[in-house]
Design a protein around this motif. Structure first.
Motif, mmCIF file in Angstrom:
data_model
loop_
_atom_site.group_PDB
_atom_site.id
_atom_site.type_symbol
_atom_site.label_atom_id
_atom_site.label_comp_id
_atom_site.label_asym_id
_atom_site.label_seq_id
_atom_site.Cartn_x
_atom_site.Cartn_y
_atom_site.Cartn_z
ATOM 1 N N LEU A 192 0.212 -1.356 -2.817
ATOM 2 C CA LEU A 192 -0.739 -0.415 -3.425
ATOM 3 C C LEU A 192 -1.329 0.476 -2.354
ATOM 4 N N ARG A 221 -7.058 -4.848 -9.110
ATOM 5 C CA ARG A 221 -5.680 -5.181 -9.508
ATOM 6 C C ARG A 221 -5.165 -6.429 -8.800
ATOM 7 N N ALA A 238 -1.869 -6.596 -1.766
ATOM 8 C CA ALA A 238 -2.375 -5.219 -1.801
ATOM 9 C C ALA A 238 -1.464 -4.244 -1.070
ATOM 10 N N ARG A 282 0.887 3.234 -1.423
ATOM 11 C CA ARG A 282 0.964 4.226 -2.498
ATOM 12 C C ARG A 282 -0.337 5.017 -2.645
ATOM 13 N N VAL A 334 -3.393 3.976 -3.503
ATOM 14 C CA VAL A 334 -4.308 3.591 -4.589
ATOM 15 C C VAL A 334 -5.709 3.364 -3.988
ATOM 16 N N GLU A 371 -9.850 0.092 -6.859
ATOM 17 C CA GLU A 371 -8.824 -0.255 -7.835
ATOM 18 C C GLU A 371 -7.897 -1.334 -7.272
ATOM 19 N N ILE A 372 -7.590 -1.248 -5.966
ATOM 20 C CA ILE A 372 -6.753 -2.268 -5.340
ATOM 21 C C ILE A 372 -7.387 -3.642 -5.526
ATOM 22 N N VAL A 422 2.228 -6.352 -8.980
ATOM 23 C CA VAL A 422 0.972 -5.603 -8.865
ATOM 24 C C VAL A 422 1.216 -4.095 -8.879
ATOM 25 N N ILE A 423 2.383 -3.667 -8.451
ATOM 26 C CA ILE A 423 2.680 -2.225 -8.436
ATOM 27 C C ILE A 423 3.106 -1.719 -9.822
ATOM 28 N N ARG A 424 3.075 -2.627 -10.821
ATOM 29 C CA ARG A 424 3.499 -2.284 -12.188
ATOM 30 C C ARG A 424 4.893 -1.675 -12.187
#
Ligand SMILES: Nc1ncnc2c1ncn2[C@@H]1O[C@H](COP(=O)(O)OP(=O)(O)OP(=O)(O)O)[C@@H](O)[C@H]1O
Ligand SMILES: [Mg+2]
Length: 365
Positions: free
Chosen positions: A109, A122, A106, A112, A114, A118-119, A158-160
Motif C-alpha cells: 500500500l 486496511r 502495509a 502505491r 495510499v 487508510e493504510i 490488502v491491495i484488493r
C-alpha cells in the motif's frame, strides 16, 4: 473502494527454457485455461509439470514465448507484474524479517501511495480477516510458520487484487495445520469473491479447495473439471492414477447402447455409463475401478469370487488387498460397525458399483 471481479483467460501460453541437464525444456506448452470471475481454480500435477511456470506467467514474473493472457477484457501479456493487480502467495512466505507484521502487510500500500490513515485501517482489517488481530507490532521472524503464512495472505489481499495467485502455499506446514489453513483460504476467497488460481501437487488439497481443477502433465493441461468429474470420468491413465487410488482392469466391450455399454471384466459382465465415444464393440479397454466401488460379501454373495490377501483395520475404514484369479485389487470399505472385517485368506464375493465405473480406451500396454 470496490474492486471489479474479472475472469482470467490463459490463451495457449508456452514457455521454453534451456536447462543445463535436460537441454531444451517446454516448461509450459500451449496451456489453455479460463478462470471465471470469482472462481477458484487449481493447477494440479506432479513435480516439474509446469505449474509454477504457468502461474508466474499469469503473475507477470515470466513472459510467455507464445500465447496471450487476459484479465477480463484487458490483454495483460505485456503488462508488468506490479500493474496487473495481482496478489501472490509464495510457498516460502517471502516476508521481510526485519519488518513488523503491520509493516510487511502495509508495504504494497505504501508503494502505491495510499495515505497513512487508510493504510492503518486496511492493515487492521485484513489482519482481522486472517485471524491475526493484535499482531501488528510482532516481527515476522518471531512468528510460527502458520502465522507467517497468514501474514503472507494478508499482504496479498490488502491491495484488493483483481486476481489472487498461490504457489504451494501450505507445503511448509504440518499436516494438521495444512488442513486448517486450506479451509481458511477457501472461506476467505469465497467471502471476498476474488478470482483465484492456486497451485499444488497434493490432490486432496486441490479437491478440498477448488471449484475446478486443471490437471497438468509435462507442460500441458490434460483435463479440467470439478473434482468429481476428474475422479469419476478421467480421460486417460495419467489422470485416473494421479487423482485418487484406482484399479485399472483389463476388459473388453461386449455391447454399446445409448448412455453406456457393457464390459467383460473379472469373468463377469458389468454395465458402465462413462464410455468414451471412440470405443467400439470388441475393443480392449481398461475399467476404472475405484477402491470404494468394490463391495465385499461372504463367499457366494456376489458375482465375482476373490480372496483376501491382507487387510488393515484403520478405524473409519478397512483397506483390503484382494486377488481375483491373477488380478490384484485394492478395495476400501467404510466401517459400518463391529464384525464386518473379512480376515486374511478368506474367500469373498465381490460386487462392483456400476454407477461408479468408467472406461479408458486401449489395453494400456
Ligand atoms: N528458470 C529455469 N531454467 C531452466 N529450466 C527451468 C526453469 N524454471 C523451470 N524450469 C524447468 O521447467 C519445468 C517446469 O518447472 P516448474 O517449476 O514450472 O514445475 P512445477 O510443476 O512447479 O514443479 P514443482 O511441483 O516441483 O514445483 C521443469 O522441467 C523445470 O526443470
Ligand atoms: Mg512449483
Amino acid at each position: 473502494m470496490t474492486r471489479e471481479t474479472i475472469g482470467v483467460a490463459i490463451e495457449g501460453i508456452s514457455k521454453r527454457y534451456s536447462h543445463r541437464v535436460k537441454g531444451e525444456v517446454w516448461a509450459a506448452r500451449e496451456v489453455r485455461l479460463d478462470v471465471a470471475p470469482g472462481e477458484f481454480v487449481t493447477l494440479l500435477g506432479p513435480s516439474g509439470c509446469g505449474k509454477t511456470t504457468t502461474l508466474r506467467m499469469v503473475a507477470g514474473f515470466e513472459h510467455p514465448d507464445e500465447g496471450r493472457i487476459r484479465f477480463g477484457e484487458q490483454d495483460v501479456t505485456g503488462v508488468p507484474a506490479n500493474r496487473r493487480g495481482i496478489g501472490f502467495v509464495f510457498q516460502n512466505y517471502a516476508l521481510f524479517p526485519h519488518l513488523s507484521v503491520a509493516e510487511n502487510v502495509a508495504y504494497g500500500l505504501g508503494v502505491r501511495g495510499v495515505p497513512a490513515a487508510e493504510i492503518a485501517s486496511r492493515v487492521a482489517e485484513v489482519l482481522g480477516l486472517v485471524g491475526l488481530a493484535g499482531y501488528e507490532h510482532q516481527f515476522s521472524s518471531q512468528l510460527s510458520g502458520g502465522e507467517q503464512q497468514r501474514v503472507a495472505l494478508a499482504r496479498a489481499i490488502v491491495i484488493r487484487p483483481r486476481v489472487l495467485l498461490f504457489d504451494e502455499p501450505l507445503s511448509n506446514l504440518d499436516a494438521k495445520l495444512r488442513v486448517q489453513m486450506r479451509t481458511e483460504i477457501r472461506e476467505l476467497q469465497r467471502r471476498l469473491a476474488i478470482t483465484t488460481l492456486y497451485v499444488t501437487h497434493d490432490q486432496e488439497e486441490a479437491m478440498a479447495v477448488s471449484d475446478r481443477i486443471a490437471v497438468m502433465n509435462q507442460g500441458s493441461v490434460v483435463q479440467e473439471g470439478s473434482a468429481q468429474d476428474l475422479y469419476h470420468r478421467p480421460v486417460n491413465e495419467f489422470v485416473a492414477t494421479f487423482v485418487g487410488r484406482v484399479n485399472l482392469l483389463p476388459g473388453r466391450i461386449t455391447g454399446l447402447s445409448e448412455g453406456g455399454g457393457s464390459v467383460a471384466v473379472l469373468g463377469t459382465t458389468v454395465r458402465v455409463r462413462a464410455i468414451p465415444a471412440s470405443v467400439a464393440v470388441g475393443d480392449a479397454v481398461r475399467l476404472v475401478l475405484r477402491p470404494e466401488a468394490i463391495g465385499i460379501a461372504p463367499a457366494g454373495g456376489g458375482p465375482v469370487a476373490a480372496s483376501v490377501v491382507s487387510h488393515a483395520f484403520l478405524g473409519e475404514k478397512i483397506e483390503y488387498d484382494l486377488r481375483c484369479g491373477d488380478v490384484p485389487l485394492h478395495a476400501v470399505r467404510y466401517n459400518a460397525g463391529p464384525g464386518i472385517v473379512m480376515p486374511d485368506g478368506a474367500t469373498v464375493a465381490l460386487s462392483l458399483a456400476e454407477d461408479a465405473l468408467a472406461v479408458l480406451p486401449g489395453s494400456g500396454s
